[in-house]
Enzyme design. Structure first.
Site, PDB file in Angstrom:
ATOM      1  N   ASP A   1       0.878  -1.183   0.000  1.00  0.00           N
ATOM      2  CA  ASP A   1       0.000   0.000   0.000  1.00  0.00           C
ATOM      3  C   ASP A   1       0.906   1.222   0.000  1.00  0.00           C
ATOM      4  OD1 ASP A   1      -1.708   2.089   0.547  1.00  0.00           O
ATOM      5  OD2 ASP A   1      -2.129   1.470   2.594  1.00  0.00           O
TER       6      ASP A   1
ATOM      7  N   GLU B   1      -0.830  10.802   0.764  1.00  0.00           N
ATOM      8  CA  GLU B   1      -2.105  10.083   0.919  1.00  0.00           C
ATOM      9  C   GLU B   1      -2.314   9.598   2.344  1.00  0.00           C
ATOM     10  OE1 GLU B   1      -5.100   6.908   0.950  1.00  0.00           O
ATOM     11  OE2 GLU B   1      -3.010   6.764   1.563  1.00  0.00           O
ATOM     12  N   GLU B   2      -1.245   9.097   2.951  1.00  0.00           N
ATOM     13  CA  GLU B   2      -1.406   8.479   4.278  1.00  0.00           C
ATOM     14  C   GLU B   2      -1.815   9.494   5.346  1.00  0.00           C
ATOM     15  OE1 GLU B   2      -1.711   5.455   4.798  1.00  0.00           O
ATOM     16  OE2 GLU B   2      -0.611   4.360   3.250  1.00  0.00           O
TER      17      GLU B   2
ATOM     18  N   ASP C   1      -5.359   1.833  -5.560  1.00  0.00           N
ATOM     19  CA  ASP C   1      -4.838   1.721  -4.194  1.00  0.00           C
ATOM     20  C   ASP C   1      -5.197   0.321  -3.690  1.00  0.00           C
ATOM     21  OD1 ASP C   1      -3.770   2.333  -1.697  1.00  0.00           O
ATOM     22  OD2 ASP C   1      -4.642   4.339  -1.660  1.00  0.00           O
TER      23      ASP C   1
ATOM     24  N   HIS D   1      -1.388  -2.253   6.216  1.00  0.00           N
ATOM     25  CA  HIS D   1      -0.648  -1.386   7.133  1.00  0.00           C
ATOM     26  C   HIS D   1       0.240  -2.163   8.104  1.00  0.00           C
ATOM     27  CE1 HIS D   1      -2.757   2.775   6.521  1.00  0.00           C
ATOM     28  NE2 HIS D   1      -2.379   2.201   5.394  1.00  0.00           N
TER      29      HIS D   1
END
Ligand code: ZN
Length: 347
Positions: A188, A222-223, A243, A323
């Site tokens: 990711d 993005e995170e 994504d 994650h």
């Protein structure tokens, strides 16, 4: 007949592996941006940096601009303070529970450009001394970075040049198995960045005609929620976030599928766009699932919030243990490529 053969898939896997190995926690993404920029130049495209350093490139085509967006920033940490013991307290960059980094090797990147290795540990990590290791609730006060240097006082750490504001990247431990799995941190969204680069290469090689103006946007925040908030081309009509596909016990996606998201934390994705992606996946016989992601946001959501008047969608390869130490499969990468190719080229 498939548009995408295994050589294109393997290029995506190769780019994914190379990208995973480049440290790029949110806010510290210059090397990953350059990798993407240089790869596009090598393919014969003319990419540009936006002001906030997303990488943007037009793949060709005319009218009704479509943006395919992937992000090159990842989870990470930032040094918050040096403890009296010489260990580091960190602030998280992006969202993850502490146990997903406990025991992990890491690199501290000082603002002067030096690097030091370390690892994330519980502050009292020895089971022979602390009988509560298994039951202690982890948080940012007791999970700390132990630096691989002979230091036991804050002053000694300062003397190394380490201090508040330094970035910390996690060891991605990127591994390819003979059975086609890719195990790594940061799939990711580096798997999708690799997919978009392979798609760009495939277009150059095959000279396929595009249905419309197609752009790639590689975002870098993005995170932390504002990757897709700026830098879309003039007149943009659609953004498709590429994504990671979420996997869970009541979801249909697995790590060999392309996932199409019907709804995430920001609500439903565009009806027509999502339905047309499902129709293509069905017709092509792809291994896919249409899913609802309960805790998820994307660059497409961000673009809408920023005020762009666009249709939005989300697809991506299924990624297990998101994650954390993640896993996907080359089949998921190929299915995602096939869906993208069929969506953008003329039949
Ligand atoms: Zn992501």
């Amino acid at each position: 007949m498939n548009l995408i053969d295994t050589s294109v898939r393997d290029r995506a896997v190769q780019a994914t592996v190379e990208l995973c190995k480049i440290p790029s926690p949110t806010g510290f993404t210059r090397q990953a941006e350059r990798y993407v920029f240089d790869a596009l130049v090598a393919l014969g495209y003319k990419p540009e940096y936006t002001v906030k350093r997303s990488v943007r490139v037009c793949l060709g085509g005319q009218g009704r601009p479509l943006v395919l967006a992937a992000h090159v920033d990842t989870l990470g940490a930032m040094v918050r303070s040096i403890k009296p013991s010489g260990s580091l307290r960190v602030a998280k960059l992006g969202g993850f529970p502490e146990n997903y980094i406990e025991g992990e090797n890491c690199t501290i990147h000082t603002r002067a450009g030096k690097t030091f290795s370390g690892r994330f540990l519980l502050d009292k990590p020895a089971v022979h001394v602390n009988k509560n290791v298994g039951t202690t609730a982890r948080d940012d006060t007791n999970i700390e970075v132990v630096i691989d240097e002979p230091v036991s006082k804050a002053d000694e750490v300062k003397a190394l040049g380490i201090g508040a504001g330094d970035f910390v990247s996690f060891d991605p431990r990127t591994t390819l198995t003979d059975s086609g799995y890719i195990k790594s941190r940061h799939l990711d969204d580096k798997a999708s960045a690799g997919i978009l680069l392979a798609l760009a290469g495939w277009l150059k090689d095959t000279k396929r005609e595009l249905q419309r103006s197609v752009w790639l946007l590689f975002t870098n925040y993005e995170e932390v929620g504002h990757g897709g908030s700026a830098g879309l081309p003039d007149g943009v009509e659609e953004i498709l976030s590429v994504d990671m596909g979420a996997i869970g016990e009541d979801l249909g996606t697995d790590d060999r599928s392309v996932s199409i998201c019907a709804k995430d934390s920001s609500g439903p994705y565009d009806l027509e766009l999502t339905d047309s992606l499902v129709a293509i996946a069905k017709e092509a016989g792809l291994r896919y699932a249409l899913d609802v992601y309960p805790f998820y946001g994307s660059d497409a959501d961000t673009s809408l919030r920023a005020g762009y008047d666009i249709r939005h969608g989300l697809i991506g390869p299924g990624v297990q243990a998101s994650h954390g130490y993640e896993r996907t499969h080359r089949d998921a990468i190929q299915a995602t490529l096939e869906l993208l190719a069929r969506y953008i080229v003329k039949a």
